[in-house]
Design a protein around this motif. Structure first.
Motif, PDB file in Angstrom:
ATOM      1  N   ARG A  19       0.851  -1.190   0.000  1.00 49.64           N
ATOM      2  CA  ARG A  19       0.000   0.000   0.000  1.00 49.64           C
ATOM      3  C   ARG A  19       0.881   1.232   0.000  1.00 49.64           C
ATOM      4  O   ARG A  19       2.051   1.189   0.414  1.00 49.64           O
ATOM      5  N   ARG A  20       0.331   2.345  -0.436  1.00 48.04           N
ATOM      6  CA  ARG A  20       1.066   3.607  -0.421  1.00 48.04           C
ATOM      7  C   ARG A  20       1.421   3.972   1.020  1.00 48.04           C
ATOM      8  O   ARG A  20       0.610   3.823   1.937  1.00 48.04           O
ATOM      9  N   VAL A  21       2.640   4.464   1.196  1.00 55.97           N
ATOM     10  CA  VAL A  21       3.104   4.783   2.540  1.00 55.97           C
ATOM     11  C   VAL A  21       2.269   5.885   3.185  1.00 55.97           C
ATOM     12  O   VAL A  21       1.972   5.841   4.386  1.00 55.97           O
ATOM     13  N   ASP A  22       1.847   6.893   2.410  1.00 57.97           N
ATOM     14  CA  ASP A  22       1.053   7.973   2.999  1.00 57.97           C
ATOM     15  C   ASP A  22      -0.326   7.473   3.440  1.00 57.97           C
ATOM     16  O   ASP A  22      -0.882   7.932   4.442  1.00 57.97           O
ATOM     17  N   GLN A  23      -0.879   6.488   2.719  1.00 62.69           N
ATOM     18  CA  GLN A  23      -2.164   5.913   3.113  1.00 62.69           C
ATOM     19  C   GLN A  23      -2.044   5.141   4.424  1.00 62.69           C
ATOM     20  O   GLN A  23      -2.911   5.243   5.297  1.00 62.69           O
ATOM     21  N   VAL A  24      -0.972   4.378   4.557  1.00 62.35           N
ATOM     22  CA  VAL A  24      -0.768   3.586   5.771  1.00 62.35           C
ATOM     23  C   VAL A  24      -0.597   4.493   6.986  1.00 62.35           C
ATOM     24  O   VAL A  24      -1.209   4.277   8.042  1.00 62.35           O
ATOM     25  N   ILE A  25       0.228   5.543   6.841  1.00 63.20           N
ATOM     26  CA  ILE A  25       0.453   6.458   7.967  1.00 63.20           C
ATOM     27  C   ILE A  25      -0.835   7.180   8.337  1.00 63.20           C
ATOM     28  O   ILE A  25      -1.173   7.323   9.519  1.00 63.20           O
ATOM     29  N   SER A  26      -1.576   7.616   7.336  1.00 59.40           N
ATOM     30  CA  SER A  26      -2.834   8.324   7.582  1.00 59.40           C
ATOM     31  C   SER A  26      -3.830   7.435   8.321  1.00 59.40           C
ATOM     32  O   SER A  26      -4.526   7.889   9.237  1.00 59.40           O
ATOM     33  N   PHE A  27      -3.879   6.156   7.955  1.00 59.25           N
ATOM     34  CA  PHE A  27      -4.818   5.224   8.585  1.00 59.25           C
ATOM     35  C   PHE A  27      -4.449   4.962  10.041  1.00 59.25           C
ATOM     36  O   PHE A  27      -5.320   4.807  10.897  1.00 59.25           O
ATOM     37  N   LYS A  28      -3.148   4.936  10.343  1.00 52.56           N
ATOM     38  CA  LYS A  28      -2.689   4.555  11.673  1.00 52.56           C
ATOM     39  C   LYS A  28      -2.438   5.733  12.605  1.00 52.56           C
ATOM     40  O   LYS A  28      -2.127   5.543  13.778  1.00 52.56           O
ATOM     41  N   THR A  29      -2.529   6.960  12.077  1.00 52.60           N
ATOM     42  CA  THR A  29      -2.312   8.151  12.910  1.00 52.60           C
ATOM     43  C   THR A  29      -3.413   9.171  12.642  1.00 52.60           C
ATOM     44  O   THR A  29      -4.289   8.948  11.812  1.00 52.60           O
ATOM     45  N   SER A  30      -3.319  10.286  13.321  1.00 50.19           N
ATOM     46  CA  SER A  30      -4.280  11.372  13.112  1.00 50.19           C
ATOM     47  C   SER A  30      -3.777  12.386  12.099  1.00 50.19           C
ATOM     48  O   SER A  30      -4.406  13.425  11.881  1.00 50.19           O
ATOM     49  N   LEU A  31      -2.644  12.086  11.470  1.00 53.13           N
ATOM     50  CA  LEU A  31      -2.060  13.019  10.508  1.00 53.13           C
ATOM     51  C   LEU A  31      -2.835  13.001   9.195  1.00 53.13           C
ATOM     52  O   LEU A  31      -3.243  11.946   8.716  1.00 53.13           O
ATOM     53  N   SER A  32      -3.012  14.182   8.615  1.00 61.85           N
ATOM     54  CA  SER A  32      -3.691  14.279   7.326  1.00 61.85           C
ATOM     55  C   SER A  32      -2.741  13.860   6.207  1.00 61.85           C
ATOM     56  O   SER A  32      -1.515  13.873   6.374  1.00 61.85           O
ATOM     57  N   ARG A  33      -3.292  13.488   5.050  1.00 62.77           N
ATOM     58  CA  ARG A  33      -2.462  13.075   3.921  1.00 62.77           C
ATOM     59  C   ARG A  33      -1.539  14.208   3.480  1.00 62.77           C
ATOM     60  O   ARG A  33      -0.382  13.988   3.141  1.00 62.77           O
ATOM     61  N   SER A  34      -2.059  15.439   3.476  1.00 65.19           N
ATOM     62  CA  SER A  34      -1.240  16.577   3.049  1.00 65.19           C
ATOM     63  C   SER A  34      -0.085  16.814   4.021  1.00 65.19           C
ATOM     64  O   SER A  34       1.035  17.137   3.612  1.00 65.19           O
ATOM     65  N   ARG A  35      -0.356  16.618   5.320  1.00 67.72           N
ATOM     66  CA  ARG A  35       0.696  16.775   6.334  1.00 67.72           C
ATOM     67  C   ARG A  35       1.757  15.693   6.161  1.00 67.72           C
ATOM     68  O   ARG A  35       2.964  15.958   6.244  1.00 67.72           O
ATOM     69  N   ILE A  36       1.324  14.485   5.898  1.00 63.36           N
ATOM     70  CA  ILE A  36       2.256  13.371   5.692  1.00 63.36           C
ATOM     71  C   ILE A  36       3.120  13.620   4.467  1.00 63.36           C
ATOM     72  O   ILE A  36       4.334  13.413   4.485  1.00 63.36           O
TER      73      ILE A  36
END
Length: 296
Positions: A19-36
């Motif tokens: 999976r895309r790294v930004d999608q994984v981080i977004s799913f597991k944290t409260s960070l927005s995709r743009s912030r990631i």
């Protein structure tokens, strides 16, 4: 002065498919995709110890580390800390850093650093990088003593950084290690990665980056003084490699035992590079600290 300390988030992932790294981080944290995506562009995201350079990078299993800059008001002031300056011109300063001196400020430390000393002793420092590291092109660990080159302007900083990145800088060290190596000289070649058990430590791991260390025994009895040359510059490389061959550096509280000492016995005695302006070859040396001989 507003500086940015780092909050680290570690994510252990085990996805069924890539999976895309930004999608994984977004799913597991409260960070927005743009912030990631911004953090990735700033070089603040690593996957299995490798820098993530694209938001579309695919990940599946391993560890994602996200560094989030947290603003903190700090006033970095010049401090009259003793500093041994070996050479200085309009572009660079070469210093012999003493053991026990942290290179720059960070979370929980605002003064008594090499940067505070440089601000007192040196008029100009490069402004590249964040505000807590003016002039700093490379680092030595707090308890490692020895030679460092400091940039006094941005042009010099960029030129020196390119040399370090291209492995064009020569660095040699003296280390006092426990015991006596079987071979009087040797070459250690492994991969080194951050430990999954203790994120403050590095370890030999097939998942890591290539690291090469060469050594020669200079003097030995119960313990040994080694002349060490590194081909690569991984975090804690010499300390990890000495532990790996069964001869940890004396006084190393992370990879050995601190015992009664207030430092570990590792000293960068030779530093070679090209001058950032005129490209002349420059080599600086220091003597081996007398205290090293008392330990063998």
């Amino acid at each position: 002065m507003l500086i940015y300390c780092m909050e680290k988030i570690e994510l252990i992932i085990c996805e069924d498919s890539e999976r895309r790294v930004d999608q994984v981080i977004s799913f597991k944290t409260s960070l927005s995709r743009s912030r990631i995506q911004k953090l990735i562009s700033m070089g603040r995201v690593h996957y299995n110890s490798e820098l993530v350079v694209k938001s579309s990078a695919l990940v599946k299993e391993g560890i994602i580390v996200v560094e989030i800059p947290i603003p903190e008001e700090i006033d970095i002031k010049p401090q009259n800390i003793p500093l041994e300056i070996k050479y200085e011109d309009s572009d660079i300063v070469v210093i012999n850093k003493q053991a026990g001196l942290v290179v720059h400020s960070g979370a929980g430390r605002k003064d008594n650093t090499l940067v505070n000393a440089l601000l007192f002793h040196v008029k100009n420092l490069s402004g590249i990088g964040d505000k807590i590291r003016p002039g700093i092109v490379h680092r030595l660990d707090k308890d490692t003593s020895g030679l460092m080159v400091i940039a006094k302007n941005d042009k010099a900083h960029l030129a020196l950084s390119a040399q370090f990145k291209g492995r064009e800088v020569g660095k040699k060290y003296y280390a006092v290690v426990k015991g006596v190596p079987i071979s009087s000289s040797g070459r250690i070649e492994t991969n080194i990665a951050r430990s999954r058990k203790d994120r403050k430590k590095m370890t030999v791991s097939v998942e890591g980056k290539r690291a090469v260390t060469e050594y020669k025994v200079v003097k030995s009895d119960v313990n040994s003084i080694l002349d060490v040359k590194i081909e690569t510059g991984r975090t804690h490389q010499i300390r990890v490699h000495m532990l790996h061959i069964g001869h940890p550096i004396i006084g190393d509280e992370i990879y050995g035992k601190r015992e009664k000492f207030d430092r570990h016995f590792l000293h960068c005695y030779e530093l070679s590079f090209k001058h950032p302006s005129n490209l002349s070859e420059m080599t600086f040396t220091t003597d081996i600290p007398i205290s090293f001989f008392r330990l063998i």
